[in-house]
Every structure is written in structure tokens, then in C-alpha cells.
Motif scaffolding. Structure first.
Motif, PDB file in Angstrom:
ATOM      1  N   ALA A 222      48.602  48.334  45.657  1.00  0.00           N
ATOM      2  CA  ALA A 222      47.923  49.606  45.849  1.00  0.00           C
ATOM      3  C   ALA A 222      46.454  49.531  46.334  1.00  0.00           C
ATOM      4  O   ALA A 222      45.673  51.216  46.146  1.00  0.00           O
ATOM      5  N   ARG A 223      45.701  49.755  44.818  1.00  0.00           N
ATOM      6  CA  ARG A 223      43.768  49.670  44.498  1.00  0.00           C
ATOM      7  C   ARG A 223      43.061  48.913  44.869  1.00  0.00           C
ATOM      8  O   ARG A 223      42.317  49.151  44.234  1.00  0.00           O
ATOM      9  N   LEU A 224      43.167  47.715  46.192  1.00  0.00           N
ATOM     10  CA  LEU A 224      42.750  47.077  45.974  1.00  0.00           C
ATOM     11  C   LEU A 224      41.011  47.574  46.426  1.00  0.00           C
ATOM     12  O   LEU A 224      39.661  46.624  45.826  1.00  0.00           O
ATOM     13  N   PRO A 225      40.757  48.355  46.694  1.00  0.00           N
ATOM     14  CA  PRO A 225      39.309  48.859  47.779  1.00  0.00           C
ATOM     15  C   PRO A 225      38.109  49.343  46.185  1.00  0.00           C
ATOM     16  O   PRO A 225      37.542  48.853  45.906  1.00  0.00           O
ATOM     17  N   ARG A 226      39.416  49.917  45.328  1.00  0.00           N
ATOM     18  CA  ARG A 226      38.892  50.006  43.688  1.00  0.00           C
ATOM     19  C   ARG A 226      38.484  49.033  43.166  1.00  0.00           C
ATOM     20  O   ARG A 226      37.762  48.963  42.525  1.00  0.00           O
ATOM     21  N   ILE A 227      39.148  47.840  43.149  1.00  0.00           N
ATOM     22  CA  ILE A 227      39.169  46.891  41.873  1.00  0.00           C
ATOM     23  C   ILE A 227      37.933  46.317  42.840  1.00  0.00           C
ATOM     24  O   ILE A 227      36.911  45.361  42.039  1.00  0.00           O
ATOM     25  N   LEU A 228      38.393  45.870  43.822  1.00  0.00           N
ATOM     26  CA  LEU A 228      36.465  45.042  44.582  1.00  0.00           C
ATOM     27  C   LEU A 228      35.370  45.543  44.361  1.00  0.00           C
ATOM     28  O   LEU A 228      34.331  45.080  43.965  1.00  0.00           O
ATOM     29  N   GLU A 229      35.445  47.065  44.268  1.00  0.00           N
ATOM     30  CA  GLU A 229      34.498  48.383  44.144  1.00  0.00           C
ATOM     31  C   GLU A 229      33.754  47.520  42.641  1.00  0.00           C
ATOM     32  O   GLU A 229      32.394  47.247  42.170  1.00  0.00           O
ATOM     33  N   TRP A 230      34.641  47.294  41.396  1.00  0.00           N
ATOM     34  CA  TRP A 230      34.478  47.199  40.393  1.00  0.00           C
ATOM     35  C   TRP A 230      34.040  45.572  40.029  1.00  0.00           C
ATOM     36  O   TRP A 230      33.487  44.764  39.264  1.00  0.00           O
ATOM     37  N   PHE A 231      35.011  44.471  41.043  1.00  0.00           N
ATOM     38  CA  PHE A 231      34.011  43.179  40.391  1.00  0.00           C
ATOM     39  C   PHE A 231      32.898  43.451  40.960  1.00  0.00           C
ATOM     40  O   PHE A 231      32.050  42.700  40.780  1.00  0.00           O
ATOM     41  N   ASP A 232      32.605  43.629  42.223  1.00  0.00           N
ATOM     42  CA  ASP A 232      30.969  43.884  42.621  1.00  0.00           C
ATOM     43  C   ASP A 232      29.955  44.344  42.385  1.00  0.00           C
ATOM     44  O   ASP A 232      29.196  43.951  42.093  1.00  0.00           O
ATOM     45  N   ALA A 233      30.639  45.610  41.227  1.00  0.00           N
ATOM     46  CA  ALA A 233      29.432  45.951  40.500  1.00  0.00           C
ATOM     47  C   ALA A 233      29.208  45.300  38.943  1.00  0.00           C
ATOM     48  O   ALA A 233      29.037  45.072  38.576  1.00  0.00           O
ATOM     49  N   ALA A 234      30.607  44.502  38.259  1.00  0.00           N
ATOM     50  CA  ALA A 234      30.746  44.780  36.526  1.00  0.00           C
ATOM     51  C   ALA A 234      30.186  42.735  36.918  1.00  0.00           C
ATOM     52  O   ALA A 234      30.010  42.309  36.252  1.00  0.00           O
ATOM     53  N   LYS A 235      30.743  41.850  38.370  1.00  0.00           N
ATOM     54  CA  LYS A 235      30.231  40.734  38.616  1.00  0.00           C
ATOM     55  C   LYS A 235      31.521  40.194  37.090  1.00  0.00           C
ATOM     56  O   LYS A 235      30.359  38.968  36.231  1.00  0.00           O
ATOM     57  N   PRO A 236      32.480  39.621  36.557  1.00  0.00           N
ATOM     58  CA  PRO A 236      32.655  39.401  35.446  1.00  0.00           C
ATOM     59  C   PRO A 236      33.293  37.501  35.897  1.00  0.00           C
ATOM     60  O   PRO A 236      33.160  37.310  37.561  1.00  0.00           O
ATOM     61  N   ASP A 237      32.611  36.556  35.416  1.00  0.00           N
ATOM     62  CA  ASP A 237      32.243  35.437  35.381  1.00  0.00           C
ATOM     63  C   ASP A 237      34.416  35.141  35.353  1.00  0.00           C
ATOM     64  O   ASP A 237      34.977  34.122  36.297  1.00  0.00           O
ATOM     65  N   VAL A 238      34.942  35.598  34.409  1.00  0.00           N
ATOM     66  CA  VAL A 238      36.436  35.843  34.108  1.00  0.00           C
ATOM     67  C   VAL A 238      36.767  36.771  33.725  1.00  0.00           C
ATOM     68  O   VAL A 238      36.568  37.240  33.661  1.00  0.00           O
ATOM     69  N   ALA A 239      37.953  36.733  35.164  1.00  0.00           N
ATOM     70  CA  ALA A 239      38.699  38.154  34.740  1.00  0.00           C
ATOM     71  C   ALA A 239      40.556  37.373  35.252  1.00  0.00           C
ATOM     72  O   ALA A 239      40.651  36.202  36.060  1.00  0.00           O
ATOM     73  N   VAL A 240      41.045  38.597  33.793  1.00  0.00           N
ATOM     74  CA  VAL A 240      42.310  37.977  33.821  1.00  0.00           C
ATOM     75  C   VAL A 240      42.905  40.000  34.283  1.00  0.00           C
ATOM     76  O   VAL A 240      42.696  40.741  33.716  1.00  0.00           O
ATOM     77  N   LEU A 241      44.312  39.506  35.593  1.00  0.00           N
ATOM     78  CA  LEU A 241      44.799  40.896  36.133  1.00  0.00           C
ATOM     79  C   LEU A 241      45.627  41.164  35.520  1.00  0.00           C
ATOM     80  O   LEU A 241      46.797  40.139  35.623  1.00  0.00           O
ATOM     81  N   GLN A 242      46.145  41.756  35.215  1.00  0.00           N
ATOM     82  CA  GLN A 242      47.664  42.368  34.542  1.00  0.00           C
ATOM     83  C   GLN A 242      48.469  43.324  35.888  1.00  0.00           C
ATOM     84  O   GLN A 242      47.597  44.032  36.836  1.00  0.00           O
ATOM     85  N   GLU A 243      49.528  44.144  35.423  1.00  0.00           N
ATOM     86  CA  GLU A 243      50.679  44.136  36.959  1.00  0.00           C
ATOM     87  C   GLU A 243      50.134  43.548  38.202  1.00  0.00           C
ATOM     88  O   GLU A 243      49.663  44.973  38.144  1.00  0.00           O
ATOM     89  N   ILE A 244      50.261  43.493  38.388  1.00  0.00           N
ATOM     90  CA  ILE A 244      49.560  43.045  39.404  1.00  0.00           C
ATOM     91  C   ILE A 244      50.449  43.142  40.862  1.00  0.00           C
ATOM     92  O   ILE A 244      50.244  43.261  42.122  1.00  0.00           O
TER      93      ILE A 244
END
Length: 260
Positions: free
Chosen positions: A13-35
Motif C-alpha cells: 500500500a505504501r511502496l512508493p513512499r518506502i522506496l523513496e526513503w530507501f533511495d534517500a536514506a540508503k540503509p545497508d540493512v533494514a528490518v521492516l514490520q507490518e508488511i
């Protein structure tokens, strides 16, 4: 090495916002909840195209966690040990090995909310926290760097909530909840965000109701707890607060820690 946690409140439901954050923040490792999806419905390709190894422990409609890493991943565990009958997808863990540093074990967790309390849901929350404590003890015995990151659904202190009185009877802030959290912390773990910002509010959640975001009626419930070996490599930590103000956001924002 940047490790982040983000309760996304439905990955698809929120993939565009999430991908925007990944592209900006560039975490090496990320854990996601409530997928909120089964493994097959997780948009793995979008993350693999960005260089991530993807590990998912999903569940239809509810819960679900994922671990994404730009480094090699091994020894993956799905589910928190201690209750073979627990079918809720709330825990994922893996050993991550950066190219230029020692390995770090990362546990991603979505701790039960527990409301209404008292009641069966609160009992489940406290039992789950006991299992998490046992897992932390086991990991500490291995004397390796690890980070237990996720949505803990725990407000640790009065400084972590906009109005302590308003949350006094909530499962996230009950004395027994905070006591169970402290038992885990006092094993020798370090709260990464509080290590960087000892006194600032650092809220990570604002409800969708009652104008919570615009009034800054937030709470801090997303945490990254470091083992002593990880804490020795601590560089910085923070909360990406601005994500909450974007269009169709999650009600949580990412929190992160950088290790040397």
C-alpha cells in the motif's frame, strides 16, 4: 554500516513512499514490520534491483516482517524461539557480513501491541517479551555484535510520550510493560537512539486520528538495542521524522543506527 527499522504499515500500500526513503536514506540493512502480506506478495524485485538481499517472514493481512541487506546474509531465522505454537509472523534474524568489517547479527521484531490490557492479548505480549529476553541472553552468550531492532510497542519512559497521563492505562506504557523492556535492556544492551540523543523526544509514531501528527502528539516505540560488541562500534543514530509528513505515509517513521 547503517541499520534501520521501519514499520511500514503495509508494504504494498505504501511502496512508493518506502522506496523513496530507501533511495534517500540508503540503509545497508533494514528490518521492516507490518508488511501485511505473504512471502510471495512481497515486492522483492524492487529491492533486489537496488542491490538488496531479501528475506521475508510474511503473514496474510496481519503482521509480517522482512530483512533486507546489501551485504551477504546467512543463518536466517524466522520466528522467535520459545513457542512452537505461535503462528504470528513477528520475528526474523540473520547474520550480516559487511565487506570491510566484522559480521553483525540483526534481529527484526514486531512486538505484540497487547491492548486491551488486562486480557489475553496482554498476556501474549508479556510472554513474547520473556521469549525475546531469552533470545537476547542466548545471543549475549555468543559474544558477537548484534542489534535487535523493530517496533517494540513499548514506551520506555515518560520522556518518550507527549502526554504520559493519556497513555497511563495503555498496554504500551503500563509499568509491567516498561519493566519487561528494562529487563531486556539491563542484560547489557544499549538503546541506540538514546545513546545519540539522551533527552530529545525522538518520537517514532503518530496516530492517524485526532490530528496527532500536526499537534506532535507522538510516542517513541521503535527501538534499536545494541549488544556491547555492537555498542563498541557505535557512530550515530536517529529518527527520520520527516517521513511522517509525506503523502499517504505509515504512522511510524524509520529509526536507524550507524556502526563503524
Amino acid at each position: 554500516m547503517k541499520i534501520a527499522t521501519f514499520n511500514v504499515n503495509s508494504i504494498n500500500a505504501r511502496l512508493p513512499r518506502i522506496l523513496e526513503w530507501f533511495d534517500a536514506a540508503k540503509p545497508d540493512v533494514a528490518v521492516l514490520q507490518e508488511i501485511k502480506c505473504i512471502d510471495e506478495k512481497f515486492p522483492a524485485l524492487e529491492f533486489e534491483d537496488r542491490g538488496y538481499n531479501v528475506e521475508v517472514h510474511g503473514q496474510k493481512t496481519y503482521n509480517g516482517v522482512a530483512l533486507l541487506s546489501k551485504f551477504p546474509v546467512e543463518d536466517v531465522m524466522r520466528g522467535l524461539p520459545g513457542d512452537k505454537d505461535d503462528e504470528q509472523a513477528r520475528y526474523i534474524e540473520a547474520l550480516v557480513t559487511p565487506d570491510d568489517a566484522g559480521p553483525v547479527r540483526v534481529g527484526g521484531l514486531y512486538l505484540p501491541n497487547g491492548n486491551p490490557a488486562p486480557g489475553p492479548k496482554y498476556d501474549y505480549k508479556l510472554k513474547w517479551m520473556k521469549r525475546l529476553k531469552k533470545r537476547a541472553q542466548k545471543l549475549l552468550e555468543q559474544e558477537e555484535a548484534f542489534v535487535l531492532a523493530g517496533d517494540y510497542n513499548v514506551i520506555p519512559q515518560a520522556e518518550d510520550v507527549h502526554d504520559p497521563a493519556a497513555w497511563a492505562d495503555d498496554a504500551l506504557f503500563l509499568p509491567q510493560t516498561r519493566g519487561a523492556f528494562r529487563e531486556i535492556l539491563y542484560l547489557g544492551l544499549t538503546d541506540a537512539v538514546r545513546q545519540a540523543q539522551p533527552t530529545a523526544p525522538c518520537y517514532t509514531f503518530w496516530d492517524y486520528q485526532r490530528g496527532a501528527w500536526t499537534k506532535d502528539h507522538g510516542i517513541r516505540i521503535d527501538h534499536l538495542l545494541m549488544s556491547p560488541q555492537a555498542a563498541d562500534r557505535f557512530k550515530d543514530a536517529g529518527v527520520d521524522r520527516a517521513e511522517r509528513g509525506k503523502e499517504k505515509p505509515s504512522d511510524h517513521v524509520p529509526a536507524w543506527v550507524e556502526l563503524r
